[in-house]
Design a protein around this motif. Structure first.
Motif, mmCIF file in Angstrom:
data_model
loop_
_atom_site.group_PDB
_atom_site.id
_atom_site.type_symbol
_atom_site.label_atom_id
_atom_site.label_comp_id
_atom_site.label_asym_id
_atom_site.label_seq_id
_atom_site.Cartn_x
_atom_site.Cartn_y
_atom_site.Cartn_z
ATOM 1 N N ILE A 51 -21.693 -20.076 72.251
ATOM 2 C CA ILE A 51 -22.176 -18.841 71.643
ATOM 3 C C ILE A 51 -23.694 -18.836 71.764
ATOM 4 N N ARG A 52 -24.212 -17.886 72.534
ATOM 5 C CA ARG A 52 -25.661 -17.754 72.703
ATOM 6 C C ARG A 52 -26.207 -16.848 71.608
ATOM 7 N N ILE A 53 -27.356 -17.212 71.069
ATOM 8 C CA ILE A 53 -28.013 -16.407 70.035
ATOM 9 C C ILE A 53 -29.419 -16.083 70.507
ATOM 10 N N VAL A 54 -29.701 -14.796 70.690
ATOM 11 C CA VAL A 54 -31.042 -14.368 71.104
ATOM 12 C C VAL A 54 -31.639 -13.530 69.982
ATOM 13 N N ASP A 55 -32.672 -14.062 69.337
ATOM 14 C CA ASP A 55 -33.323 -13.378 68.221
ATOM 15 C C ASP A 55 -34.735 -13.925 68.106
ATOM 16 N N ASP A 56 -35.705 -13.052 67.871
ATOM 17 C CA ASP A 56 -37.092 -13.519 67.802
ATOM 18 C C ASP A 56 -37.453 -14.092 66.431
ATOM 19 N N GLU A 57 -36.540 -14.029 65.449
ATOM 20 C CA GLU A 57 -36.803 -14.598 64.127
ATOM 21 C C GLU A 57 -36.178 -15.987 64.029
ATOM 22 N N ASP A 58 -37.034 -16.994 63.820
ATOM 23 C CA ASP A 58 -36.571 -18.377 63.795
ATOM 24 C C ASP A 58 -35.480 -18.611 62.757
ATOM 25 N N ASP A 59 -35.700 -18.097 61.528
ATOM 26 C CA ASP A 59 -34.749 -18.374 60.462
ATOM 27 C C ASP A 59 -33.392 -17.737 60.724
ATOM 28 N N VAL A 60 -33.384 -16.552 61.356
ATOM 29 C CA VAL A 60 -32.122 -15.879 61.681
ATOM 30 C C VAL A 60 -31.358 -16.688 62.721
ATOM 31 N N ARG A 61 -32.068 -17.107 63.779
ATOM 32 C CA ARG A 61 -31.426 -17.900 64.842
ATOM 33 C C ARG A 61 -30.793 -19.160 64.272
ATOM 34 N N GLU A 62 -31.563 -19.886 63.498
ATOM 35 C CA GLU A 62 -31.088 -21.180 63.016
ATOM 36 C C GLU A 62 -29.962 -21.029 61.992
ATOM 37 N N ALA A 63 -30.048 -19.993 61.152
ATOM 38 C CA ALA A 63 -28.990 -19.769 60.162
ATOM 39 C C ALA A 63 -27.679 -19.432 60.855
ATOM 40 N N LEU A 64 -27.743 -18.582 61.876
ATOM 41 C CA LEU A 64 -26.542 -18.224 62.629
ATOM 42 C C LEU A 64 -25.966 -19.443 63.339
ATOM 43 N N ALA A 65 -26.846 -20.212 63.979
ATOM 44 C CA ALA A 65 -26.381 -21.393 64.716
ATOM 45 C C ALA A 65 -25.727 -22.401 63.778
ATOM 46 N N LEU A 66 -26.306 -22.600 62.597
ATOM 47 C CA LEU A 66 -25.748 -23.537 61.627
ATOM 48 C C LEU A 66 -24.365 -23.078 61.170
ATOM 49 N N MET A 67 -24.250 -21.794 60.844
ATOM 50 C CA MET A 67 -22.963 -21.262 60.397
ATOM 51 C C MET A 67 -21.889 -21.435 61.469
ATOM 52 N N LEU A 68 -22.250 -21.150 62.717
ATOM 53 C CA LEU A 68 -21.286 -21.257 63.808
ATOM 54 C C LEU A 68 -20.876 -22.711 64.045
ATOM 55 N N ARG A 69 -21.812 -23.614 63.989
ATOM 56 C CA ARG A 69 -21.493 -25.023 64.200
ATOM 57 C C ARG A 69 -20.599 -25.557 63.081
ATOM 58 N N ILE A 70 -20.837 -25.111 61.856
ATOM 59 C CA ILE A 70 -19.969 -25.496 60.745
ATOM 60 C C ILE A 70 -18.544 -25.008 60.997
ATOM 61 N N GLU A 71 -18.428 -23.836 61.628
ATOM 62 C CA GLU A 71 -17.120 -23.251 61.930
ATOM 63 C C GLU A 71 -16.490 -23.841 63.198
#
Length: 221
Positions: A22-42
């Protein structure tokens, strides 16, 4: 007969999840990392990119999956990246995530083939469902199945015996077990499977498994 267990469809979904990125493209660091963390937990494998240009340069298009894409970004917007991907012949499914409810932008992105257009912060359950659908679409495409819209029609065309065999197959039953369960020969089972494959327009060995989640969804309603 008893309701199907859908073991085969669940196994396909698990394999798709395991093999996808799952690729995440977003210029906001906190948004990118929060999404990536949630996906990895899942249980998903996720990779983040701070800009559209970084994605275009670094991404491995050979890896199945999907793209979570912000709309408003500097230098190249999400819609511009979508158009660039279309020009490059990159059909990776896109789910747009944005903090702005812009109907015109949403309509434009969906017309260009986006899977979904969600407003931040997106509901996790809805986002995960969209990701699973996008990933499945990408896996279908990679084995030569453009979409699953013909599944309902194909199921209606099955005879009662063919539907019984398909449901047993969906539950992970082998040819020999189906033959024993229905008191018919394995050769007869294989003949019915050949007819089932023709009705589903299946031409390669990978296609039956790729269609299992679509068949499960129809049979489950």
């Amino acid at each position: 007969m008893n309701a199907p267990v859908y073991d085969a469809a669940q196994q396909v979904a698990a394999e798709e999840k395991k093999n996808s990125l799952i690729r995440i493209v977003d210029d906001e660091d906190d948004v990118r990392e929060a999404l990536a963390l949630m996906l990895r937990i899942e249980g998903w494998d996720a990779k983040v990119y701070p800009s559209a240009r970084d994605f275009l340069v670094e991404d491995d298009a050979a890896r199945p999956g999907c793209l979570l894409l912000d709309v408003r970004m500097p230098v190249m917007t999400g819609l511009e990246l979508q158009r660039e991907m279309i020009e490059r012949g990159n059909p990776l499914p896109i789910i747009f995530l944005t903090g702005f409810a812009d109907i015109d932008v949403a309509v434009s992105s969906l017309k260009e083939g986006a899977i979904d257009f969600l407003i931040k912060p997106a509901d996790d359950e809805k986002l995960l469902a969209s990701i699973a659908a996008a990933v499945h679409k990408d896996h279908r495409r990679r084995v030569g199945i453009s979409d699953g819209t013909h599944v309902r029609e194909a199921l209606r065309a099955l005879s009662e015996r063919e539907r019984d065999i398909l449901e047993l197959f969906m539950a992970g039953t082998t040819d020999a077990q189906v033959a024993e369960r229905l008191s018919i020969s394995e050769r007869t089972v294989q003949g019915h499977l050949a007819k089932i494959y023709r009705k589903f327009s299946i031409h390669t060995a990978k296609e039956p498994l790729a269609l299992m989640p679509d068949i499960r969804d129809v049979l489950g309603h």
